[in-house]
Motif scaffolding. Structure first.
Motif, PDB file in Angstrom:
ATOM      1  N   THR A 201       0.756  -1.086   0.099  1.00 57.26           N
ATOM      2  CA  THR A 201      -0.171   0.036   0.036  1.00 57.26           C
ATOM      3  C   THR A 201       0.888   1.136   0.000  1.00 57.26           C
ATOM      4  O   THR A 201       0.473   2.273  -0.774  1.00 57.26           O
ATOM      5  N   ASN A 257     -12.159 -12.399  -5.712  1.00 57.74           N
ATOM      6  CA  ASN A 257     -11.539 -11.406  -5.267  1.00 57.74           C
ATOM      7  C   ASN A 257     -10.928 -10.821  -6.352  1.00 57.74           C
ATOM      8  O   ASN A 257     -10.547  -9.567  -5.986  1.00 57.74           O
ATOM      9  N   VAL A 258     -10.580 -11.335  -7.468  1.00 61.32           N
ATOM     10  CA  VAL A 258      -9.951 -10.570  -8.507  1.00 61.32           C
ATOM     11  C   VAL A 258     -11.075  -9.596  -9.040  1.00 61.32           C
ATOM     12  O   VAL A 258     -10.715  -8.379  -9.218  1.00 61.32           O
ATOM     13  N   LEU A 261     -11.182  -7.001  -6.648  1.00 59.83           N
ATOM     14  CA  LEU A 261     -10.108  -5.854  -6.923  1.00 59.83           C
ATOM     15  C   LEU A 261     -10.542  -4.645  -7.868  1.00 59.83           C
ATOM     16  O   LEU A 261     -10.161  -3.527  -7.678  1.00 59.83           O
ATOM     17  N   GLY A 264     -13.083  -2.517  -6.658  1.00 53.32           N
ATOM     18  CA  GLY A 264     -12.377  -1.423  -5.515  1.00 53.32           C
ATOM     19  C   GLY A 264     -11.556  -0.361  -6.142  1.00 53.32           C
ATOM     20  O   GLY A 264     -11.674   0.661  -6.014  1.00 53.32           O
ATOM     21  N   ALA A 265     -11.185  -0.882  -7.354  1.00 55.86           N
ATOM     22  CA  ALA A 265     -10.091   0.076  -8.263  1.00 55.86           C
ATOM     23  C   ALA A 265     -10.944   1.315  -8.859  1.00 55.86           C
ATOM     24  O   ALA A 265     -10.450   1.976  -9.294  1.00 55.86           O
ATOM     25  N   THR A 388      -9.448  -6.353   2.231  1.00 53.23           N
ATOM     26  CA  THR A 388      -8.364  -6.210   1.955  1.00 53.23           C
ATOM     27  C   THR A 388      -8.298  -5.975   0.537  1.00 53.23           C
ATOM     28  O   THR A 388      -7.448  -4.949  -0.222  1.00 53.23           O
ATOM     29  N   THR A 389      -8.823  -6.969  -0.416  1.00 54.58           N
ATOM     30  CA  THR A 389      -8.697  -6.802  -1.666  1.00 54.58           C
ATOM     31  C   THR A 389      -9.462  -5.624  -2.254  1.00 54.58           C
ATOM     32  O   THR A 389      -8.975  -4.851  -3.244  1.00 54.58           O
ATOM     33  N   ARG A 390     -10.508  -5.172  -1.615  1.00 49.01           N
ATOM     34  CA  ARG A 390     -11.178  -4.217  -2.021  1.00 49.01           C
ATOM     35  C   ARG A 390     -10.353  -2.677  -1.722  1.00 49.01           C
ATOM     36  O   ARG A 390     -10.429  -1.758  -2.512  1.00 49.01           O
ATOM     37  N   PHE A 392      -7.092  -2.308  -1.193  1.00 50.17           N
ATOM     38  CA  PHE A 392      -5.750  -2.391  -2.102  1.00 50.17           C
ATOM     39  C   PHE A 392      -6.101  -1.882  -3.512  1.00 50.17           C
ATOM     40  O   PHE A 392      -5.558  -1.197  -3.929  1.00 50.17           O
ATOM     41  N   GLY A 393      -7.375  -2.553  -3.927  1.00 49.13           N
ATOM     42  CA  GLY A 393      -7.829  -2.141  -5.093  1.00 49.13           C
ATOM     43  C   GLY A 393      -8.048  -0.751  -5.303  1.00 49.13           C
ATOM     44  O   GLY A 393      -7.557   0.058  -6.444  1.00 49.13           O
TER      45      GLY A 393
END
Length: 468
Positions: A201, A257-258, A261, A264-265, A388-390, A392-393
Motif C-alpha cells: 500500500t 476477489n479478482v 479488486l 475497488g479500483a 483487503t482486496t477492495r 488495496f484495489g
C-alpha cells in the motif's frame, strides 16, 4: 450494529478529503506532510485487515468488536482535539487500526448470523448499500461540516455515533462463529501479512506522488511482494494458518476477489475525481460539492435496497455484476465529457444516475458470490481478505488513474476538465474489464456447493455447505 460500524469506517475514509485544505491552514502542515493525514489511516487500515478479520474467529466477535469500536471512537476524539500535526497523524493511524477490525467483522457478523439464502441476501443488501452511500455521505457532510463548523468536526462526529453503538453492543451477546475453538494466533503469518500489505500500500501511495519508477515506489513494492511470497509459504506449513489455503479452493474466493479488486479500483478514484471536478472545473464550494453527491447516494440506496433483493431471486449474480459494470462504464464515459460550461443536470446528475445504478447492481451480488460456501469458522478470514482486496484495489486504482492526469492537474478549468476526463475514461475501462471477467465467476449454485474440505472443518459443517 454491523452496518453502523461499516458506515463509520467508510465514512471516515472519505470525510477528510474536502477538509484537507482547512487542516493544512489550521495546524500548519507542510505541503509534503499533509498527505499523511490520509496515508497514515490508509496504511494502518490496509496493513491490518487480514489480521483484523481473523481475530474474531479466534477470540470471539463480542470482545473484538467492542475493542475495535472503542479504539476507533477514542482516536476520533483525540484527532478532533489535536494540537499539532504529529498528534493528528498518530490519531488517524489509530483510527486505521480500529477500522481494520471493524470492517471485516461487520461482514462476519452477517455471514455467521444468516444462513445463505434470501435472509442473508437482504442482510448483505443493507450492508452493501451502507458501504456504497458512506463515501458519498462523507463527501457531503465533510464539505458542510468544514465550511460551517470546523475541520475538527469531521473527526469529532465519530463520537456521537460510536458511543451509542458501544453501549448497545455491550448490552447484547454477539453470536460467535465457533465458540469452542481454541484461541491460537499464527504470529509469523500475522507479521508477514501486515508487513506485505503495508509495504504494498505504501508503494502504491508513493506511485501517484513520485511515479512508478521512483525508488520510493519501487523499493516498498519489491519488499511487499517478497513479504507476500514468504506469507504464502508460511501459511502452507503452519497448523493453524492466519489465511487457510483451503479457502482459495472455493471458486467464489479466488476469482471473486479478482473481481473485487477491479470493483475497488473504481470506487476510490470515483469520489476523488468527482470532488475535484465539481470544485476545480465547475467552481463549486466545498459545501456545494458535498451536496452534489446526494443523487449518488439516493440512487445507490434505491437500487441496493429496492431492486437487488428482488433481482437476485430471479437473475444470476454474475449476470447482475456484468450488467452493473457495463451501465457504470457508460456513466463514467458520459462523465468524462464534462466541461466548465456544463450544467449540473448534464454534467453531474445524468452520469451520477448511471454510475450509481451500475455500482448498486455490482456490490451485493459480488459480495454474495465471494462469501458463498465459506464455513463459519473461517468467515472472519474470508471477510478480512475481501476487505483487503477492495481496499488495496482502491489504492492501486487511484495511483494508476492519477498517472493519466499528472500532465493536466494545474491550469485552467478547461485543462483540468480534460485531465479529469482521462481519469473517468480509465475508470470506465476498469468496469469493462470487470464485466469481461464475470463469465469466469461461479454461478451461485456452484459457489454454494460443498467444494473441497476446509481446514479444521467438521464433517457436519461440510454437509451443511453441500445442502446449501
Amino acid at each position: 450494529m454491523a452496518c453502523t460500524a461499516y458506515f463509520l469506517v467508510l465514512f471516515d475514509a472519505s470525510v477528510m478529503t474536502v477538509a484537507l485544505p482547512s487542516i493544512q491552514t489550521g495546524l500548519g502542515f507542510a505541503p509534503a506532510g499533509l498527505q499523511w493525514v490520509v496515508s497514515s489511516y490508509t496504511l494502518a487500515f490496509a496493513g491490518l485487515l487480514i489480521l483484523g478479520g481473523r481475530l474474531a474467529d479466534l477470540y470471539g466477535p463480542t470482545r473484538v468488536f467492542l475493542g475495535g469500536l472503542a479504539v476507533f471512537t477514542a482516536s476520533g476524539l483525540i484527532g478532533g482535539l489535536a494540537a499539532d500535526p504529529a498528534m493528528l497523524i498518530a490519531a488517524r493511524a489509530a483510527q486505521g487500526v480500529g477500522a481494520a477490525v471493524l470492517a471485516p467483522l461487520s461482514l462476519t457478523l452477517l455471514t455467521t448470523t444468516f444462513a445463505e439464502g434470501p435472509r442473508r441476501t437482504r442482510a448483505l443488501t443493507a450492508w452493501a448499500a451502507v458501504g456504497l452511500t458512506a463515501g458519498a455521505a462523507g463527501n457531503l457532510f465533510g464539505g458542510v461540516l468544514t465550511e460551517y463548523l470546523s475541520w475538527r468536526s469531521v473527526l469529532l462526529v465519530n463520537v456521537p455515533i460510536g458511543v451509542p453503538a458501544l453501549l448497545f453492543a455491550a448490552r447484547i451477546r454477539i453470536p460467535g462463529a465457533n465458540p469452542g475453538r481454541k484461541a491460537r494466533l499464527d504470529l509469523p503469518g500475522a507479521v508477514l501479512a501486515t508487513a506485505a500489505l503495508t509495504l504494498l500500500t505504501l508503494g502504491v501511495c508513493e506511485a501517484h506522488m513520485q511515479g512508478w519508477s521512483d525508488p520510493d515506489t519501487a523499493l516498498p513494492l519489491a519488499a511487499g511482494v517478497g513479504a507476500l511470497v514468504a506469507f504464502v509459504v508460511v501459511e502452507t506449513r503452519v497448523a493453524a494458518p492466519l489465511m487457510p489455503p483451503g479457502l482459495f479452493r472455493l471458486p467464489g474466493i479466488g476469482r471473486g476477489n479478482v473481481a473485487m479488486l477491479l470493483a475497488g479500483a473504481s470506487q476510490v478514484p470515483t469520489w476523488y475525481f468527482l470532488t475535484l471536478t465539481m470544485q476545480d472545473v465547475l467552481g463549486y464550494s466545498a459545501a456545494q460539492a458535498g451536496a452534489g453527491f446526494v443523487p449518488h447516494a439516493a440512487v445507490m440506496l434505491l437500487v441496493g435496497l429496492g431492486l437487488i433483493p428482488r433481482l437476485m431471486r430471479r437473475v444470476q449474480a454474475r449476470v447482475l455484476i456484468a450488467a452493473g459494470a457495463l451501465i457504470a462504464a457508460v456513466g463514467y464515459w458520459w462523465q468524462s465529457h464534462i466541461t466548465p460550461e456544463s450544467g449540473y443536470v448534464t454534467g453531474i446528475l445524468g452520469p451520477a444516475v448511471a454510475i450509481s445504478c451500475g455500482g448498486g447492481l455490482v456490490s451485493t451480488p459480488l459480495t454474495t458470490t465471494v462469501t458463498s460456501g465459506v464455513g463459519a469458522q473461517d468467515a472472519g478470514a474470508a471477510s478480512g481478505l475481501l476487505n483487503t482486496t477492495r481496499q488495496f484495489g482502491g489504492a492501486f486504482g487511484l495511483a494508476l488513474v492519477l498517472t493519466l492526469t499528472t500532465s493536466g492537474t494545474s491550469g485552467t478549468p478547461a485543462a483540468l476538465a480534460d485531465a479529469y476526463g482521462n481519469a473517468f475514461r480509465a475508470i470506465a475501462l476498469i468496469m469493462v474489464a470487470l464485466a469481461a471477467l464475470t463469465p469466469l465467476l461461479p454461478a451461485l449454485g456452484d459457489a454454494r456447493g460443498a467444494g473441497p474440505a476446509l481446514p479444521n472443518e467438521p464433517p457436519a459443517a461440510r454437509t451443511d455447505r453441500a445442502s446449501l
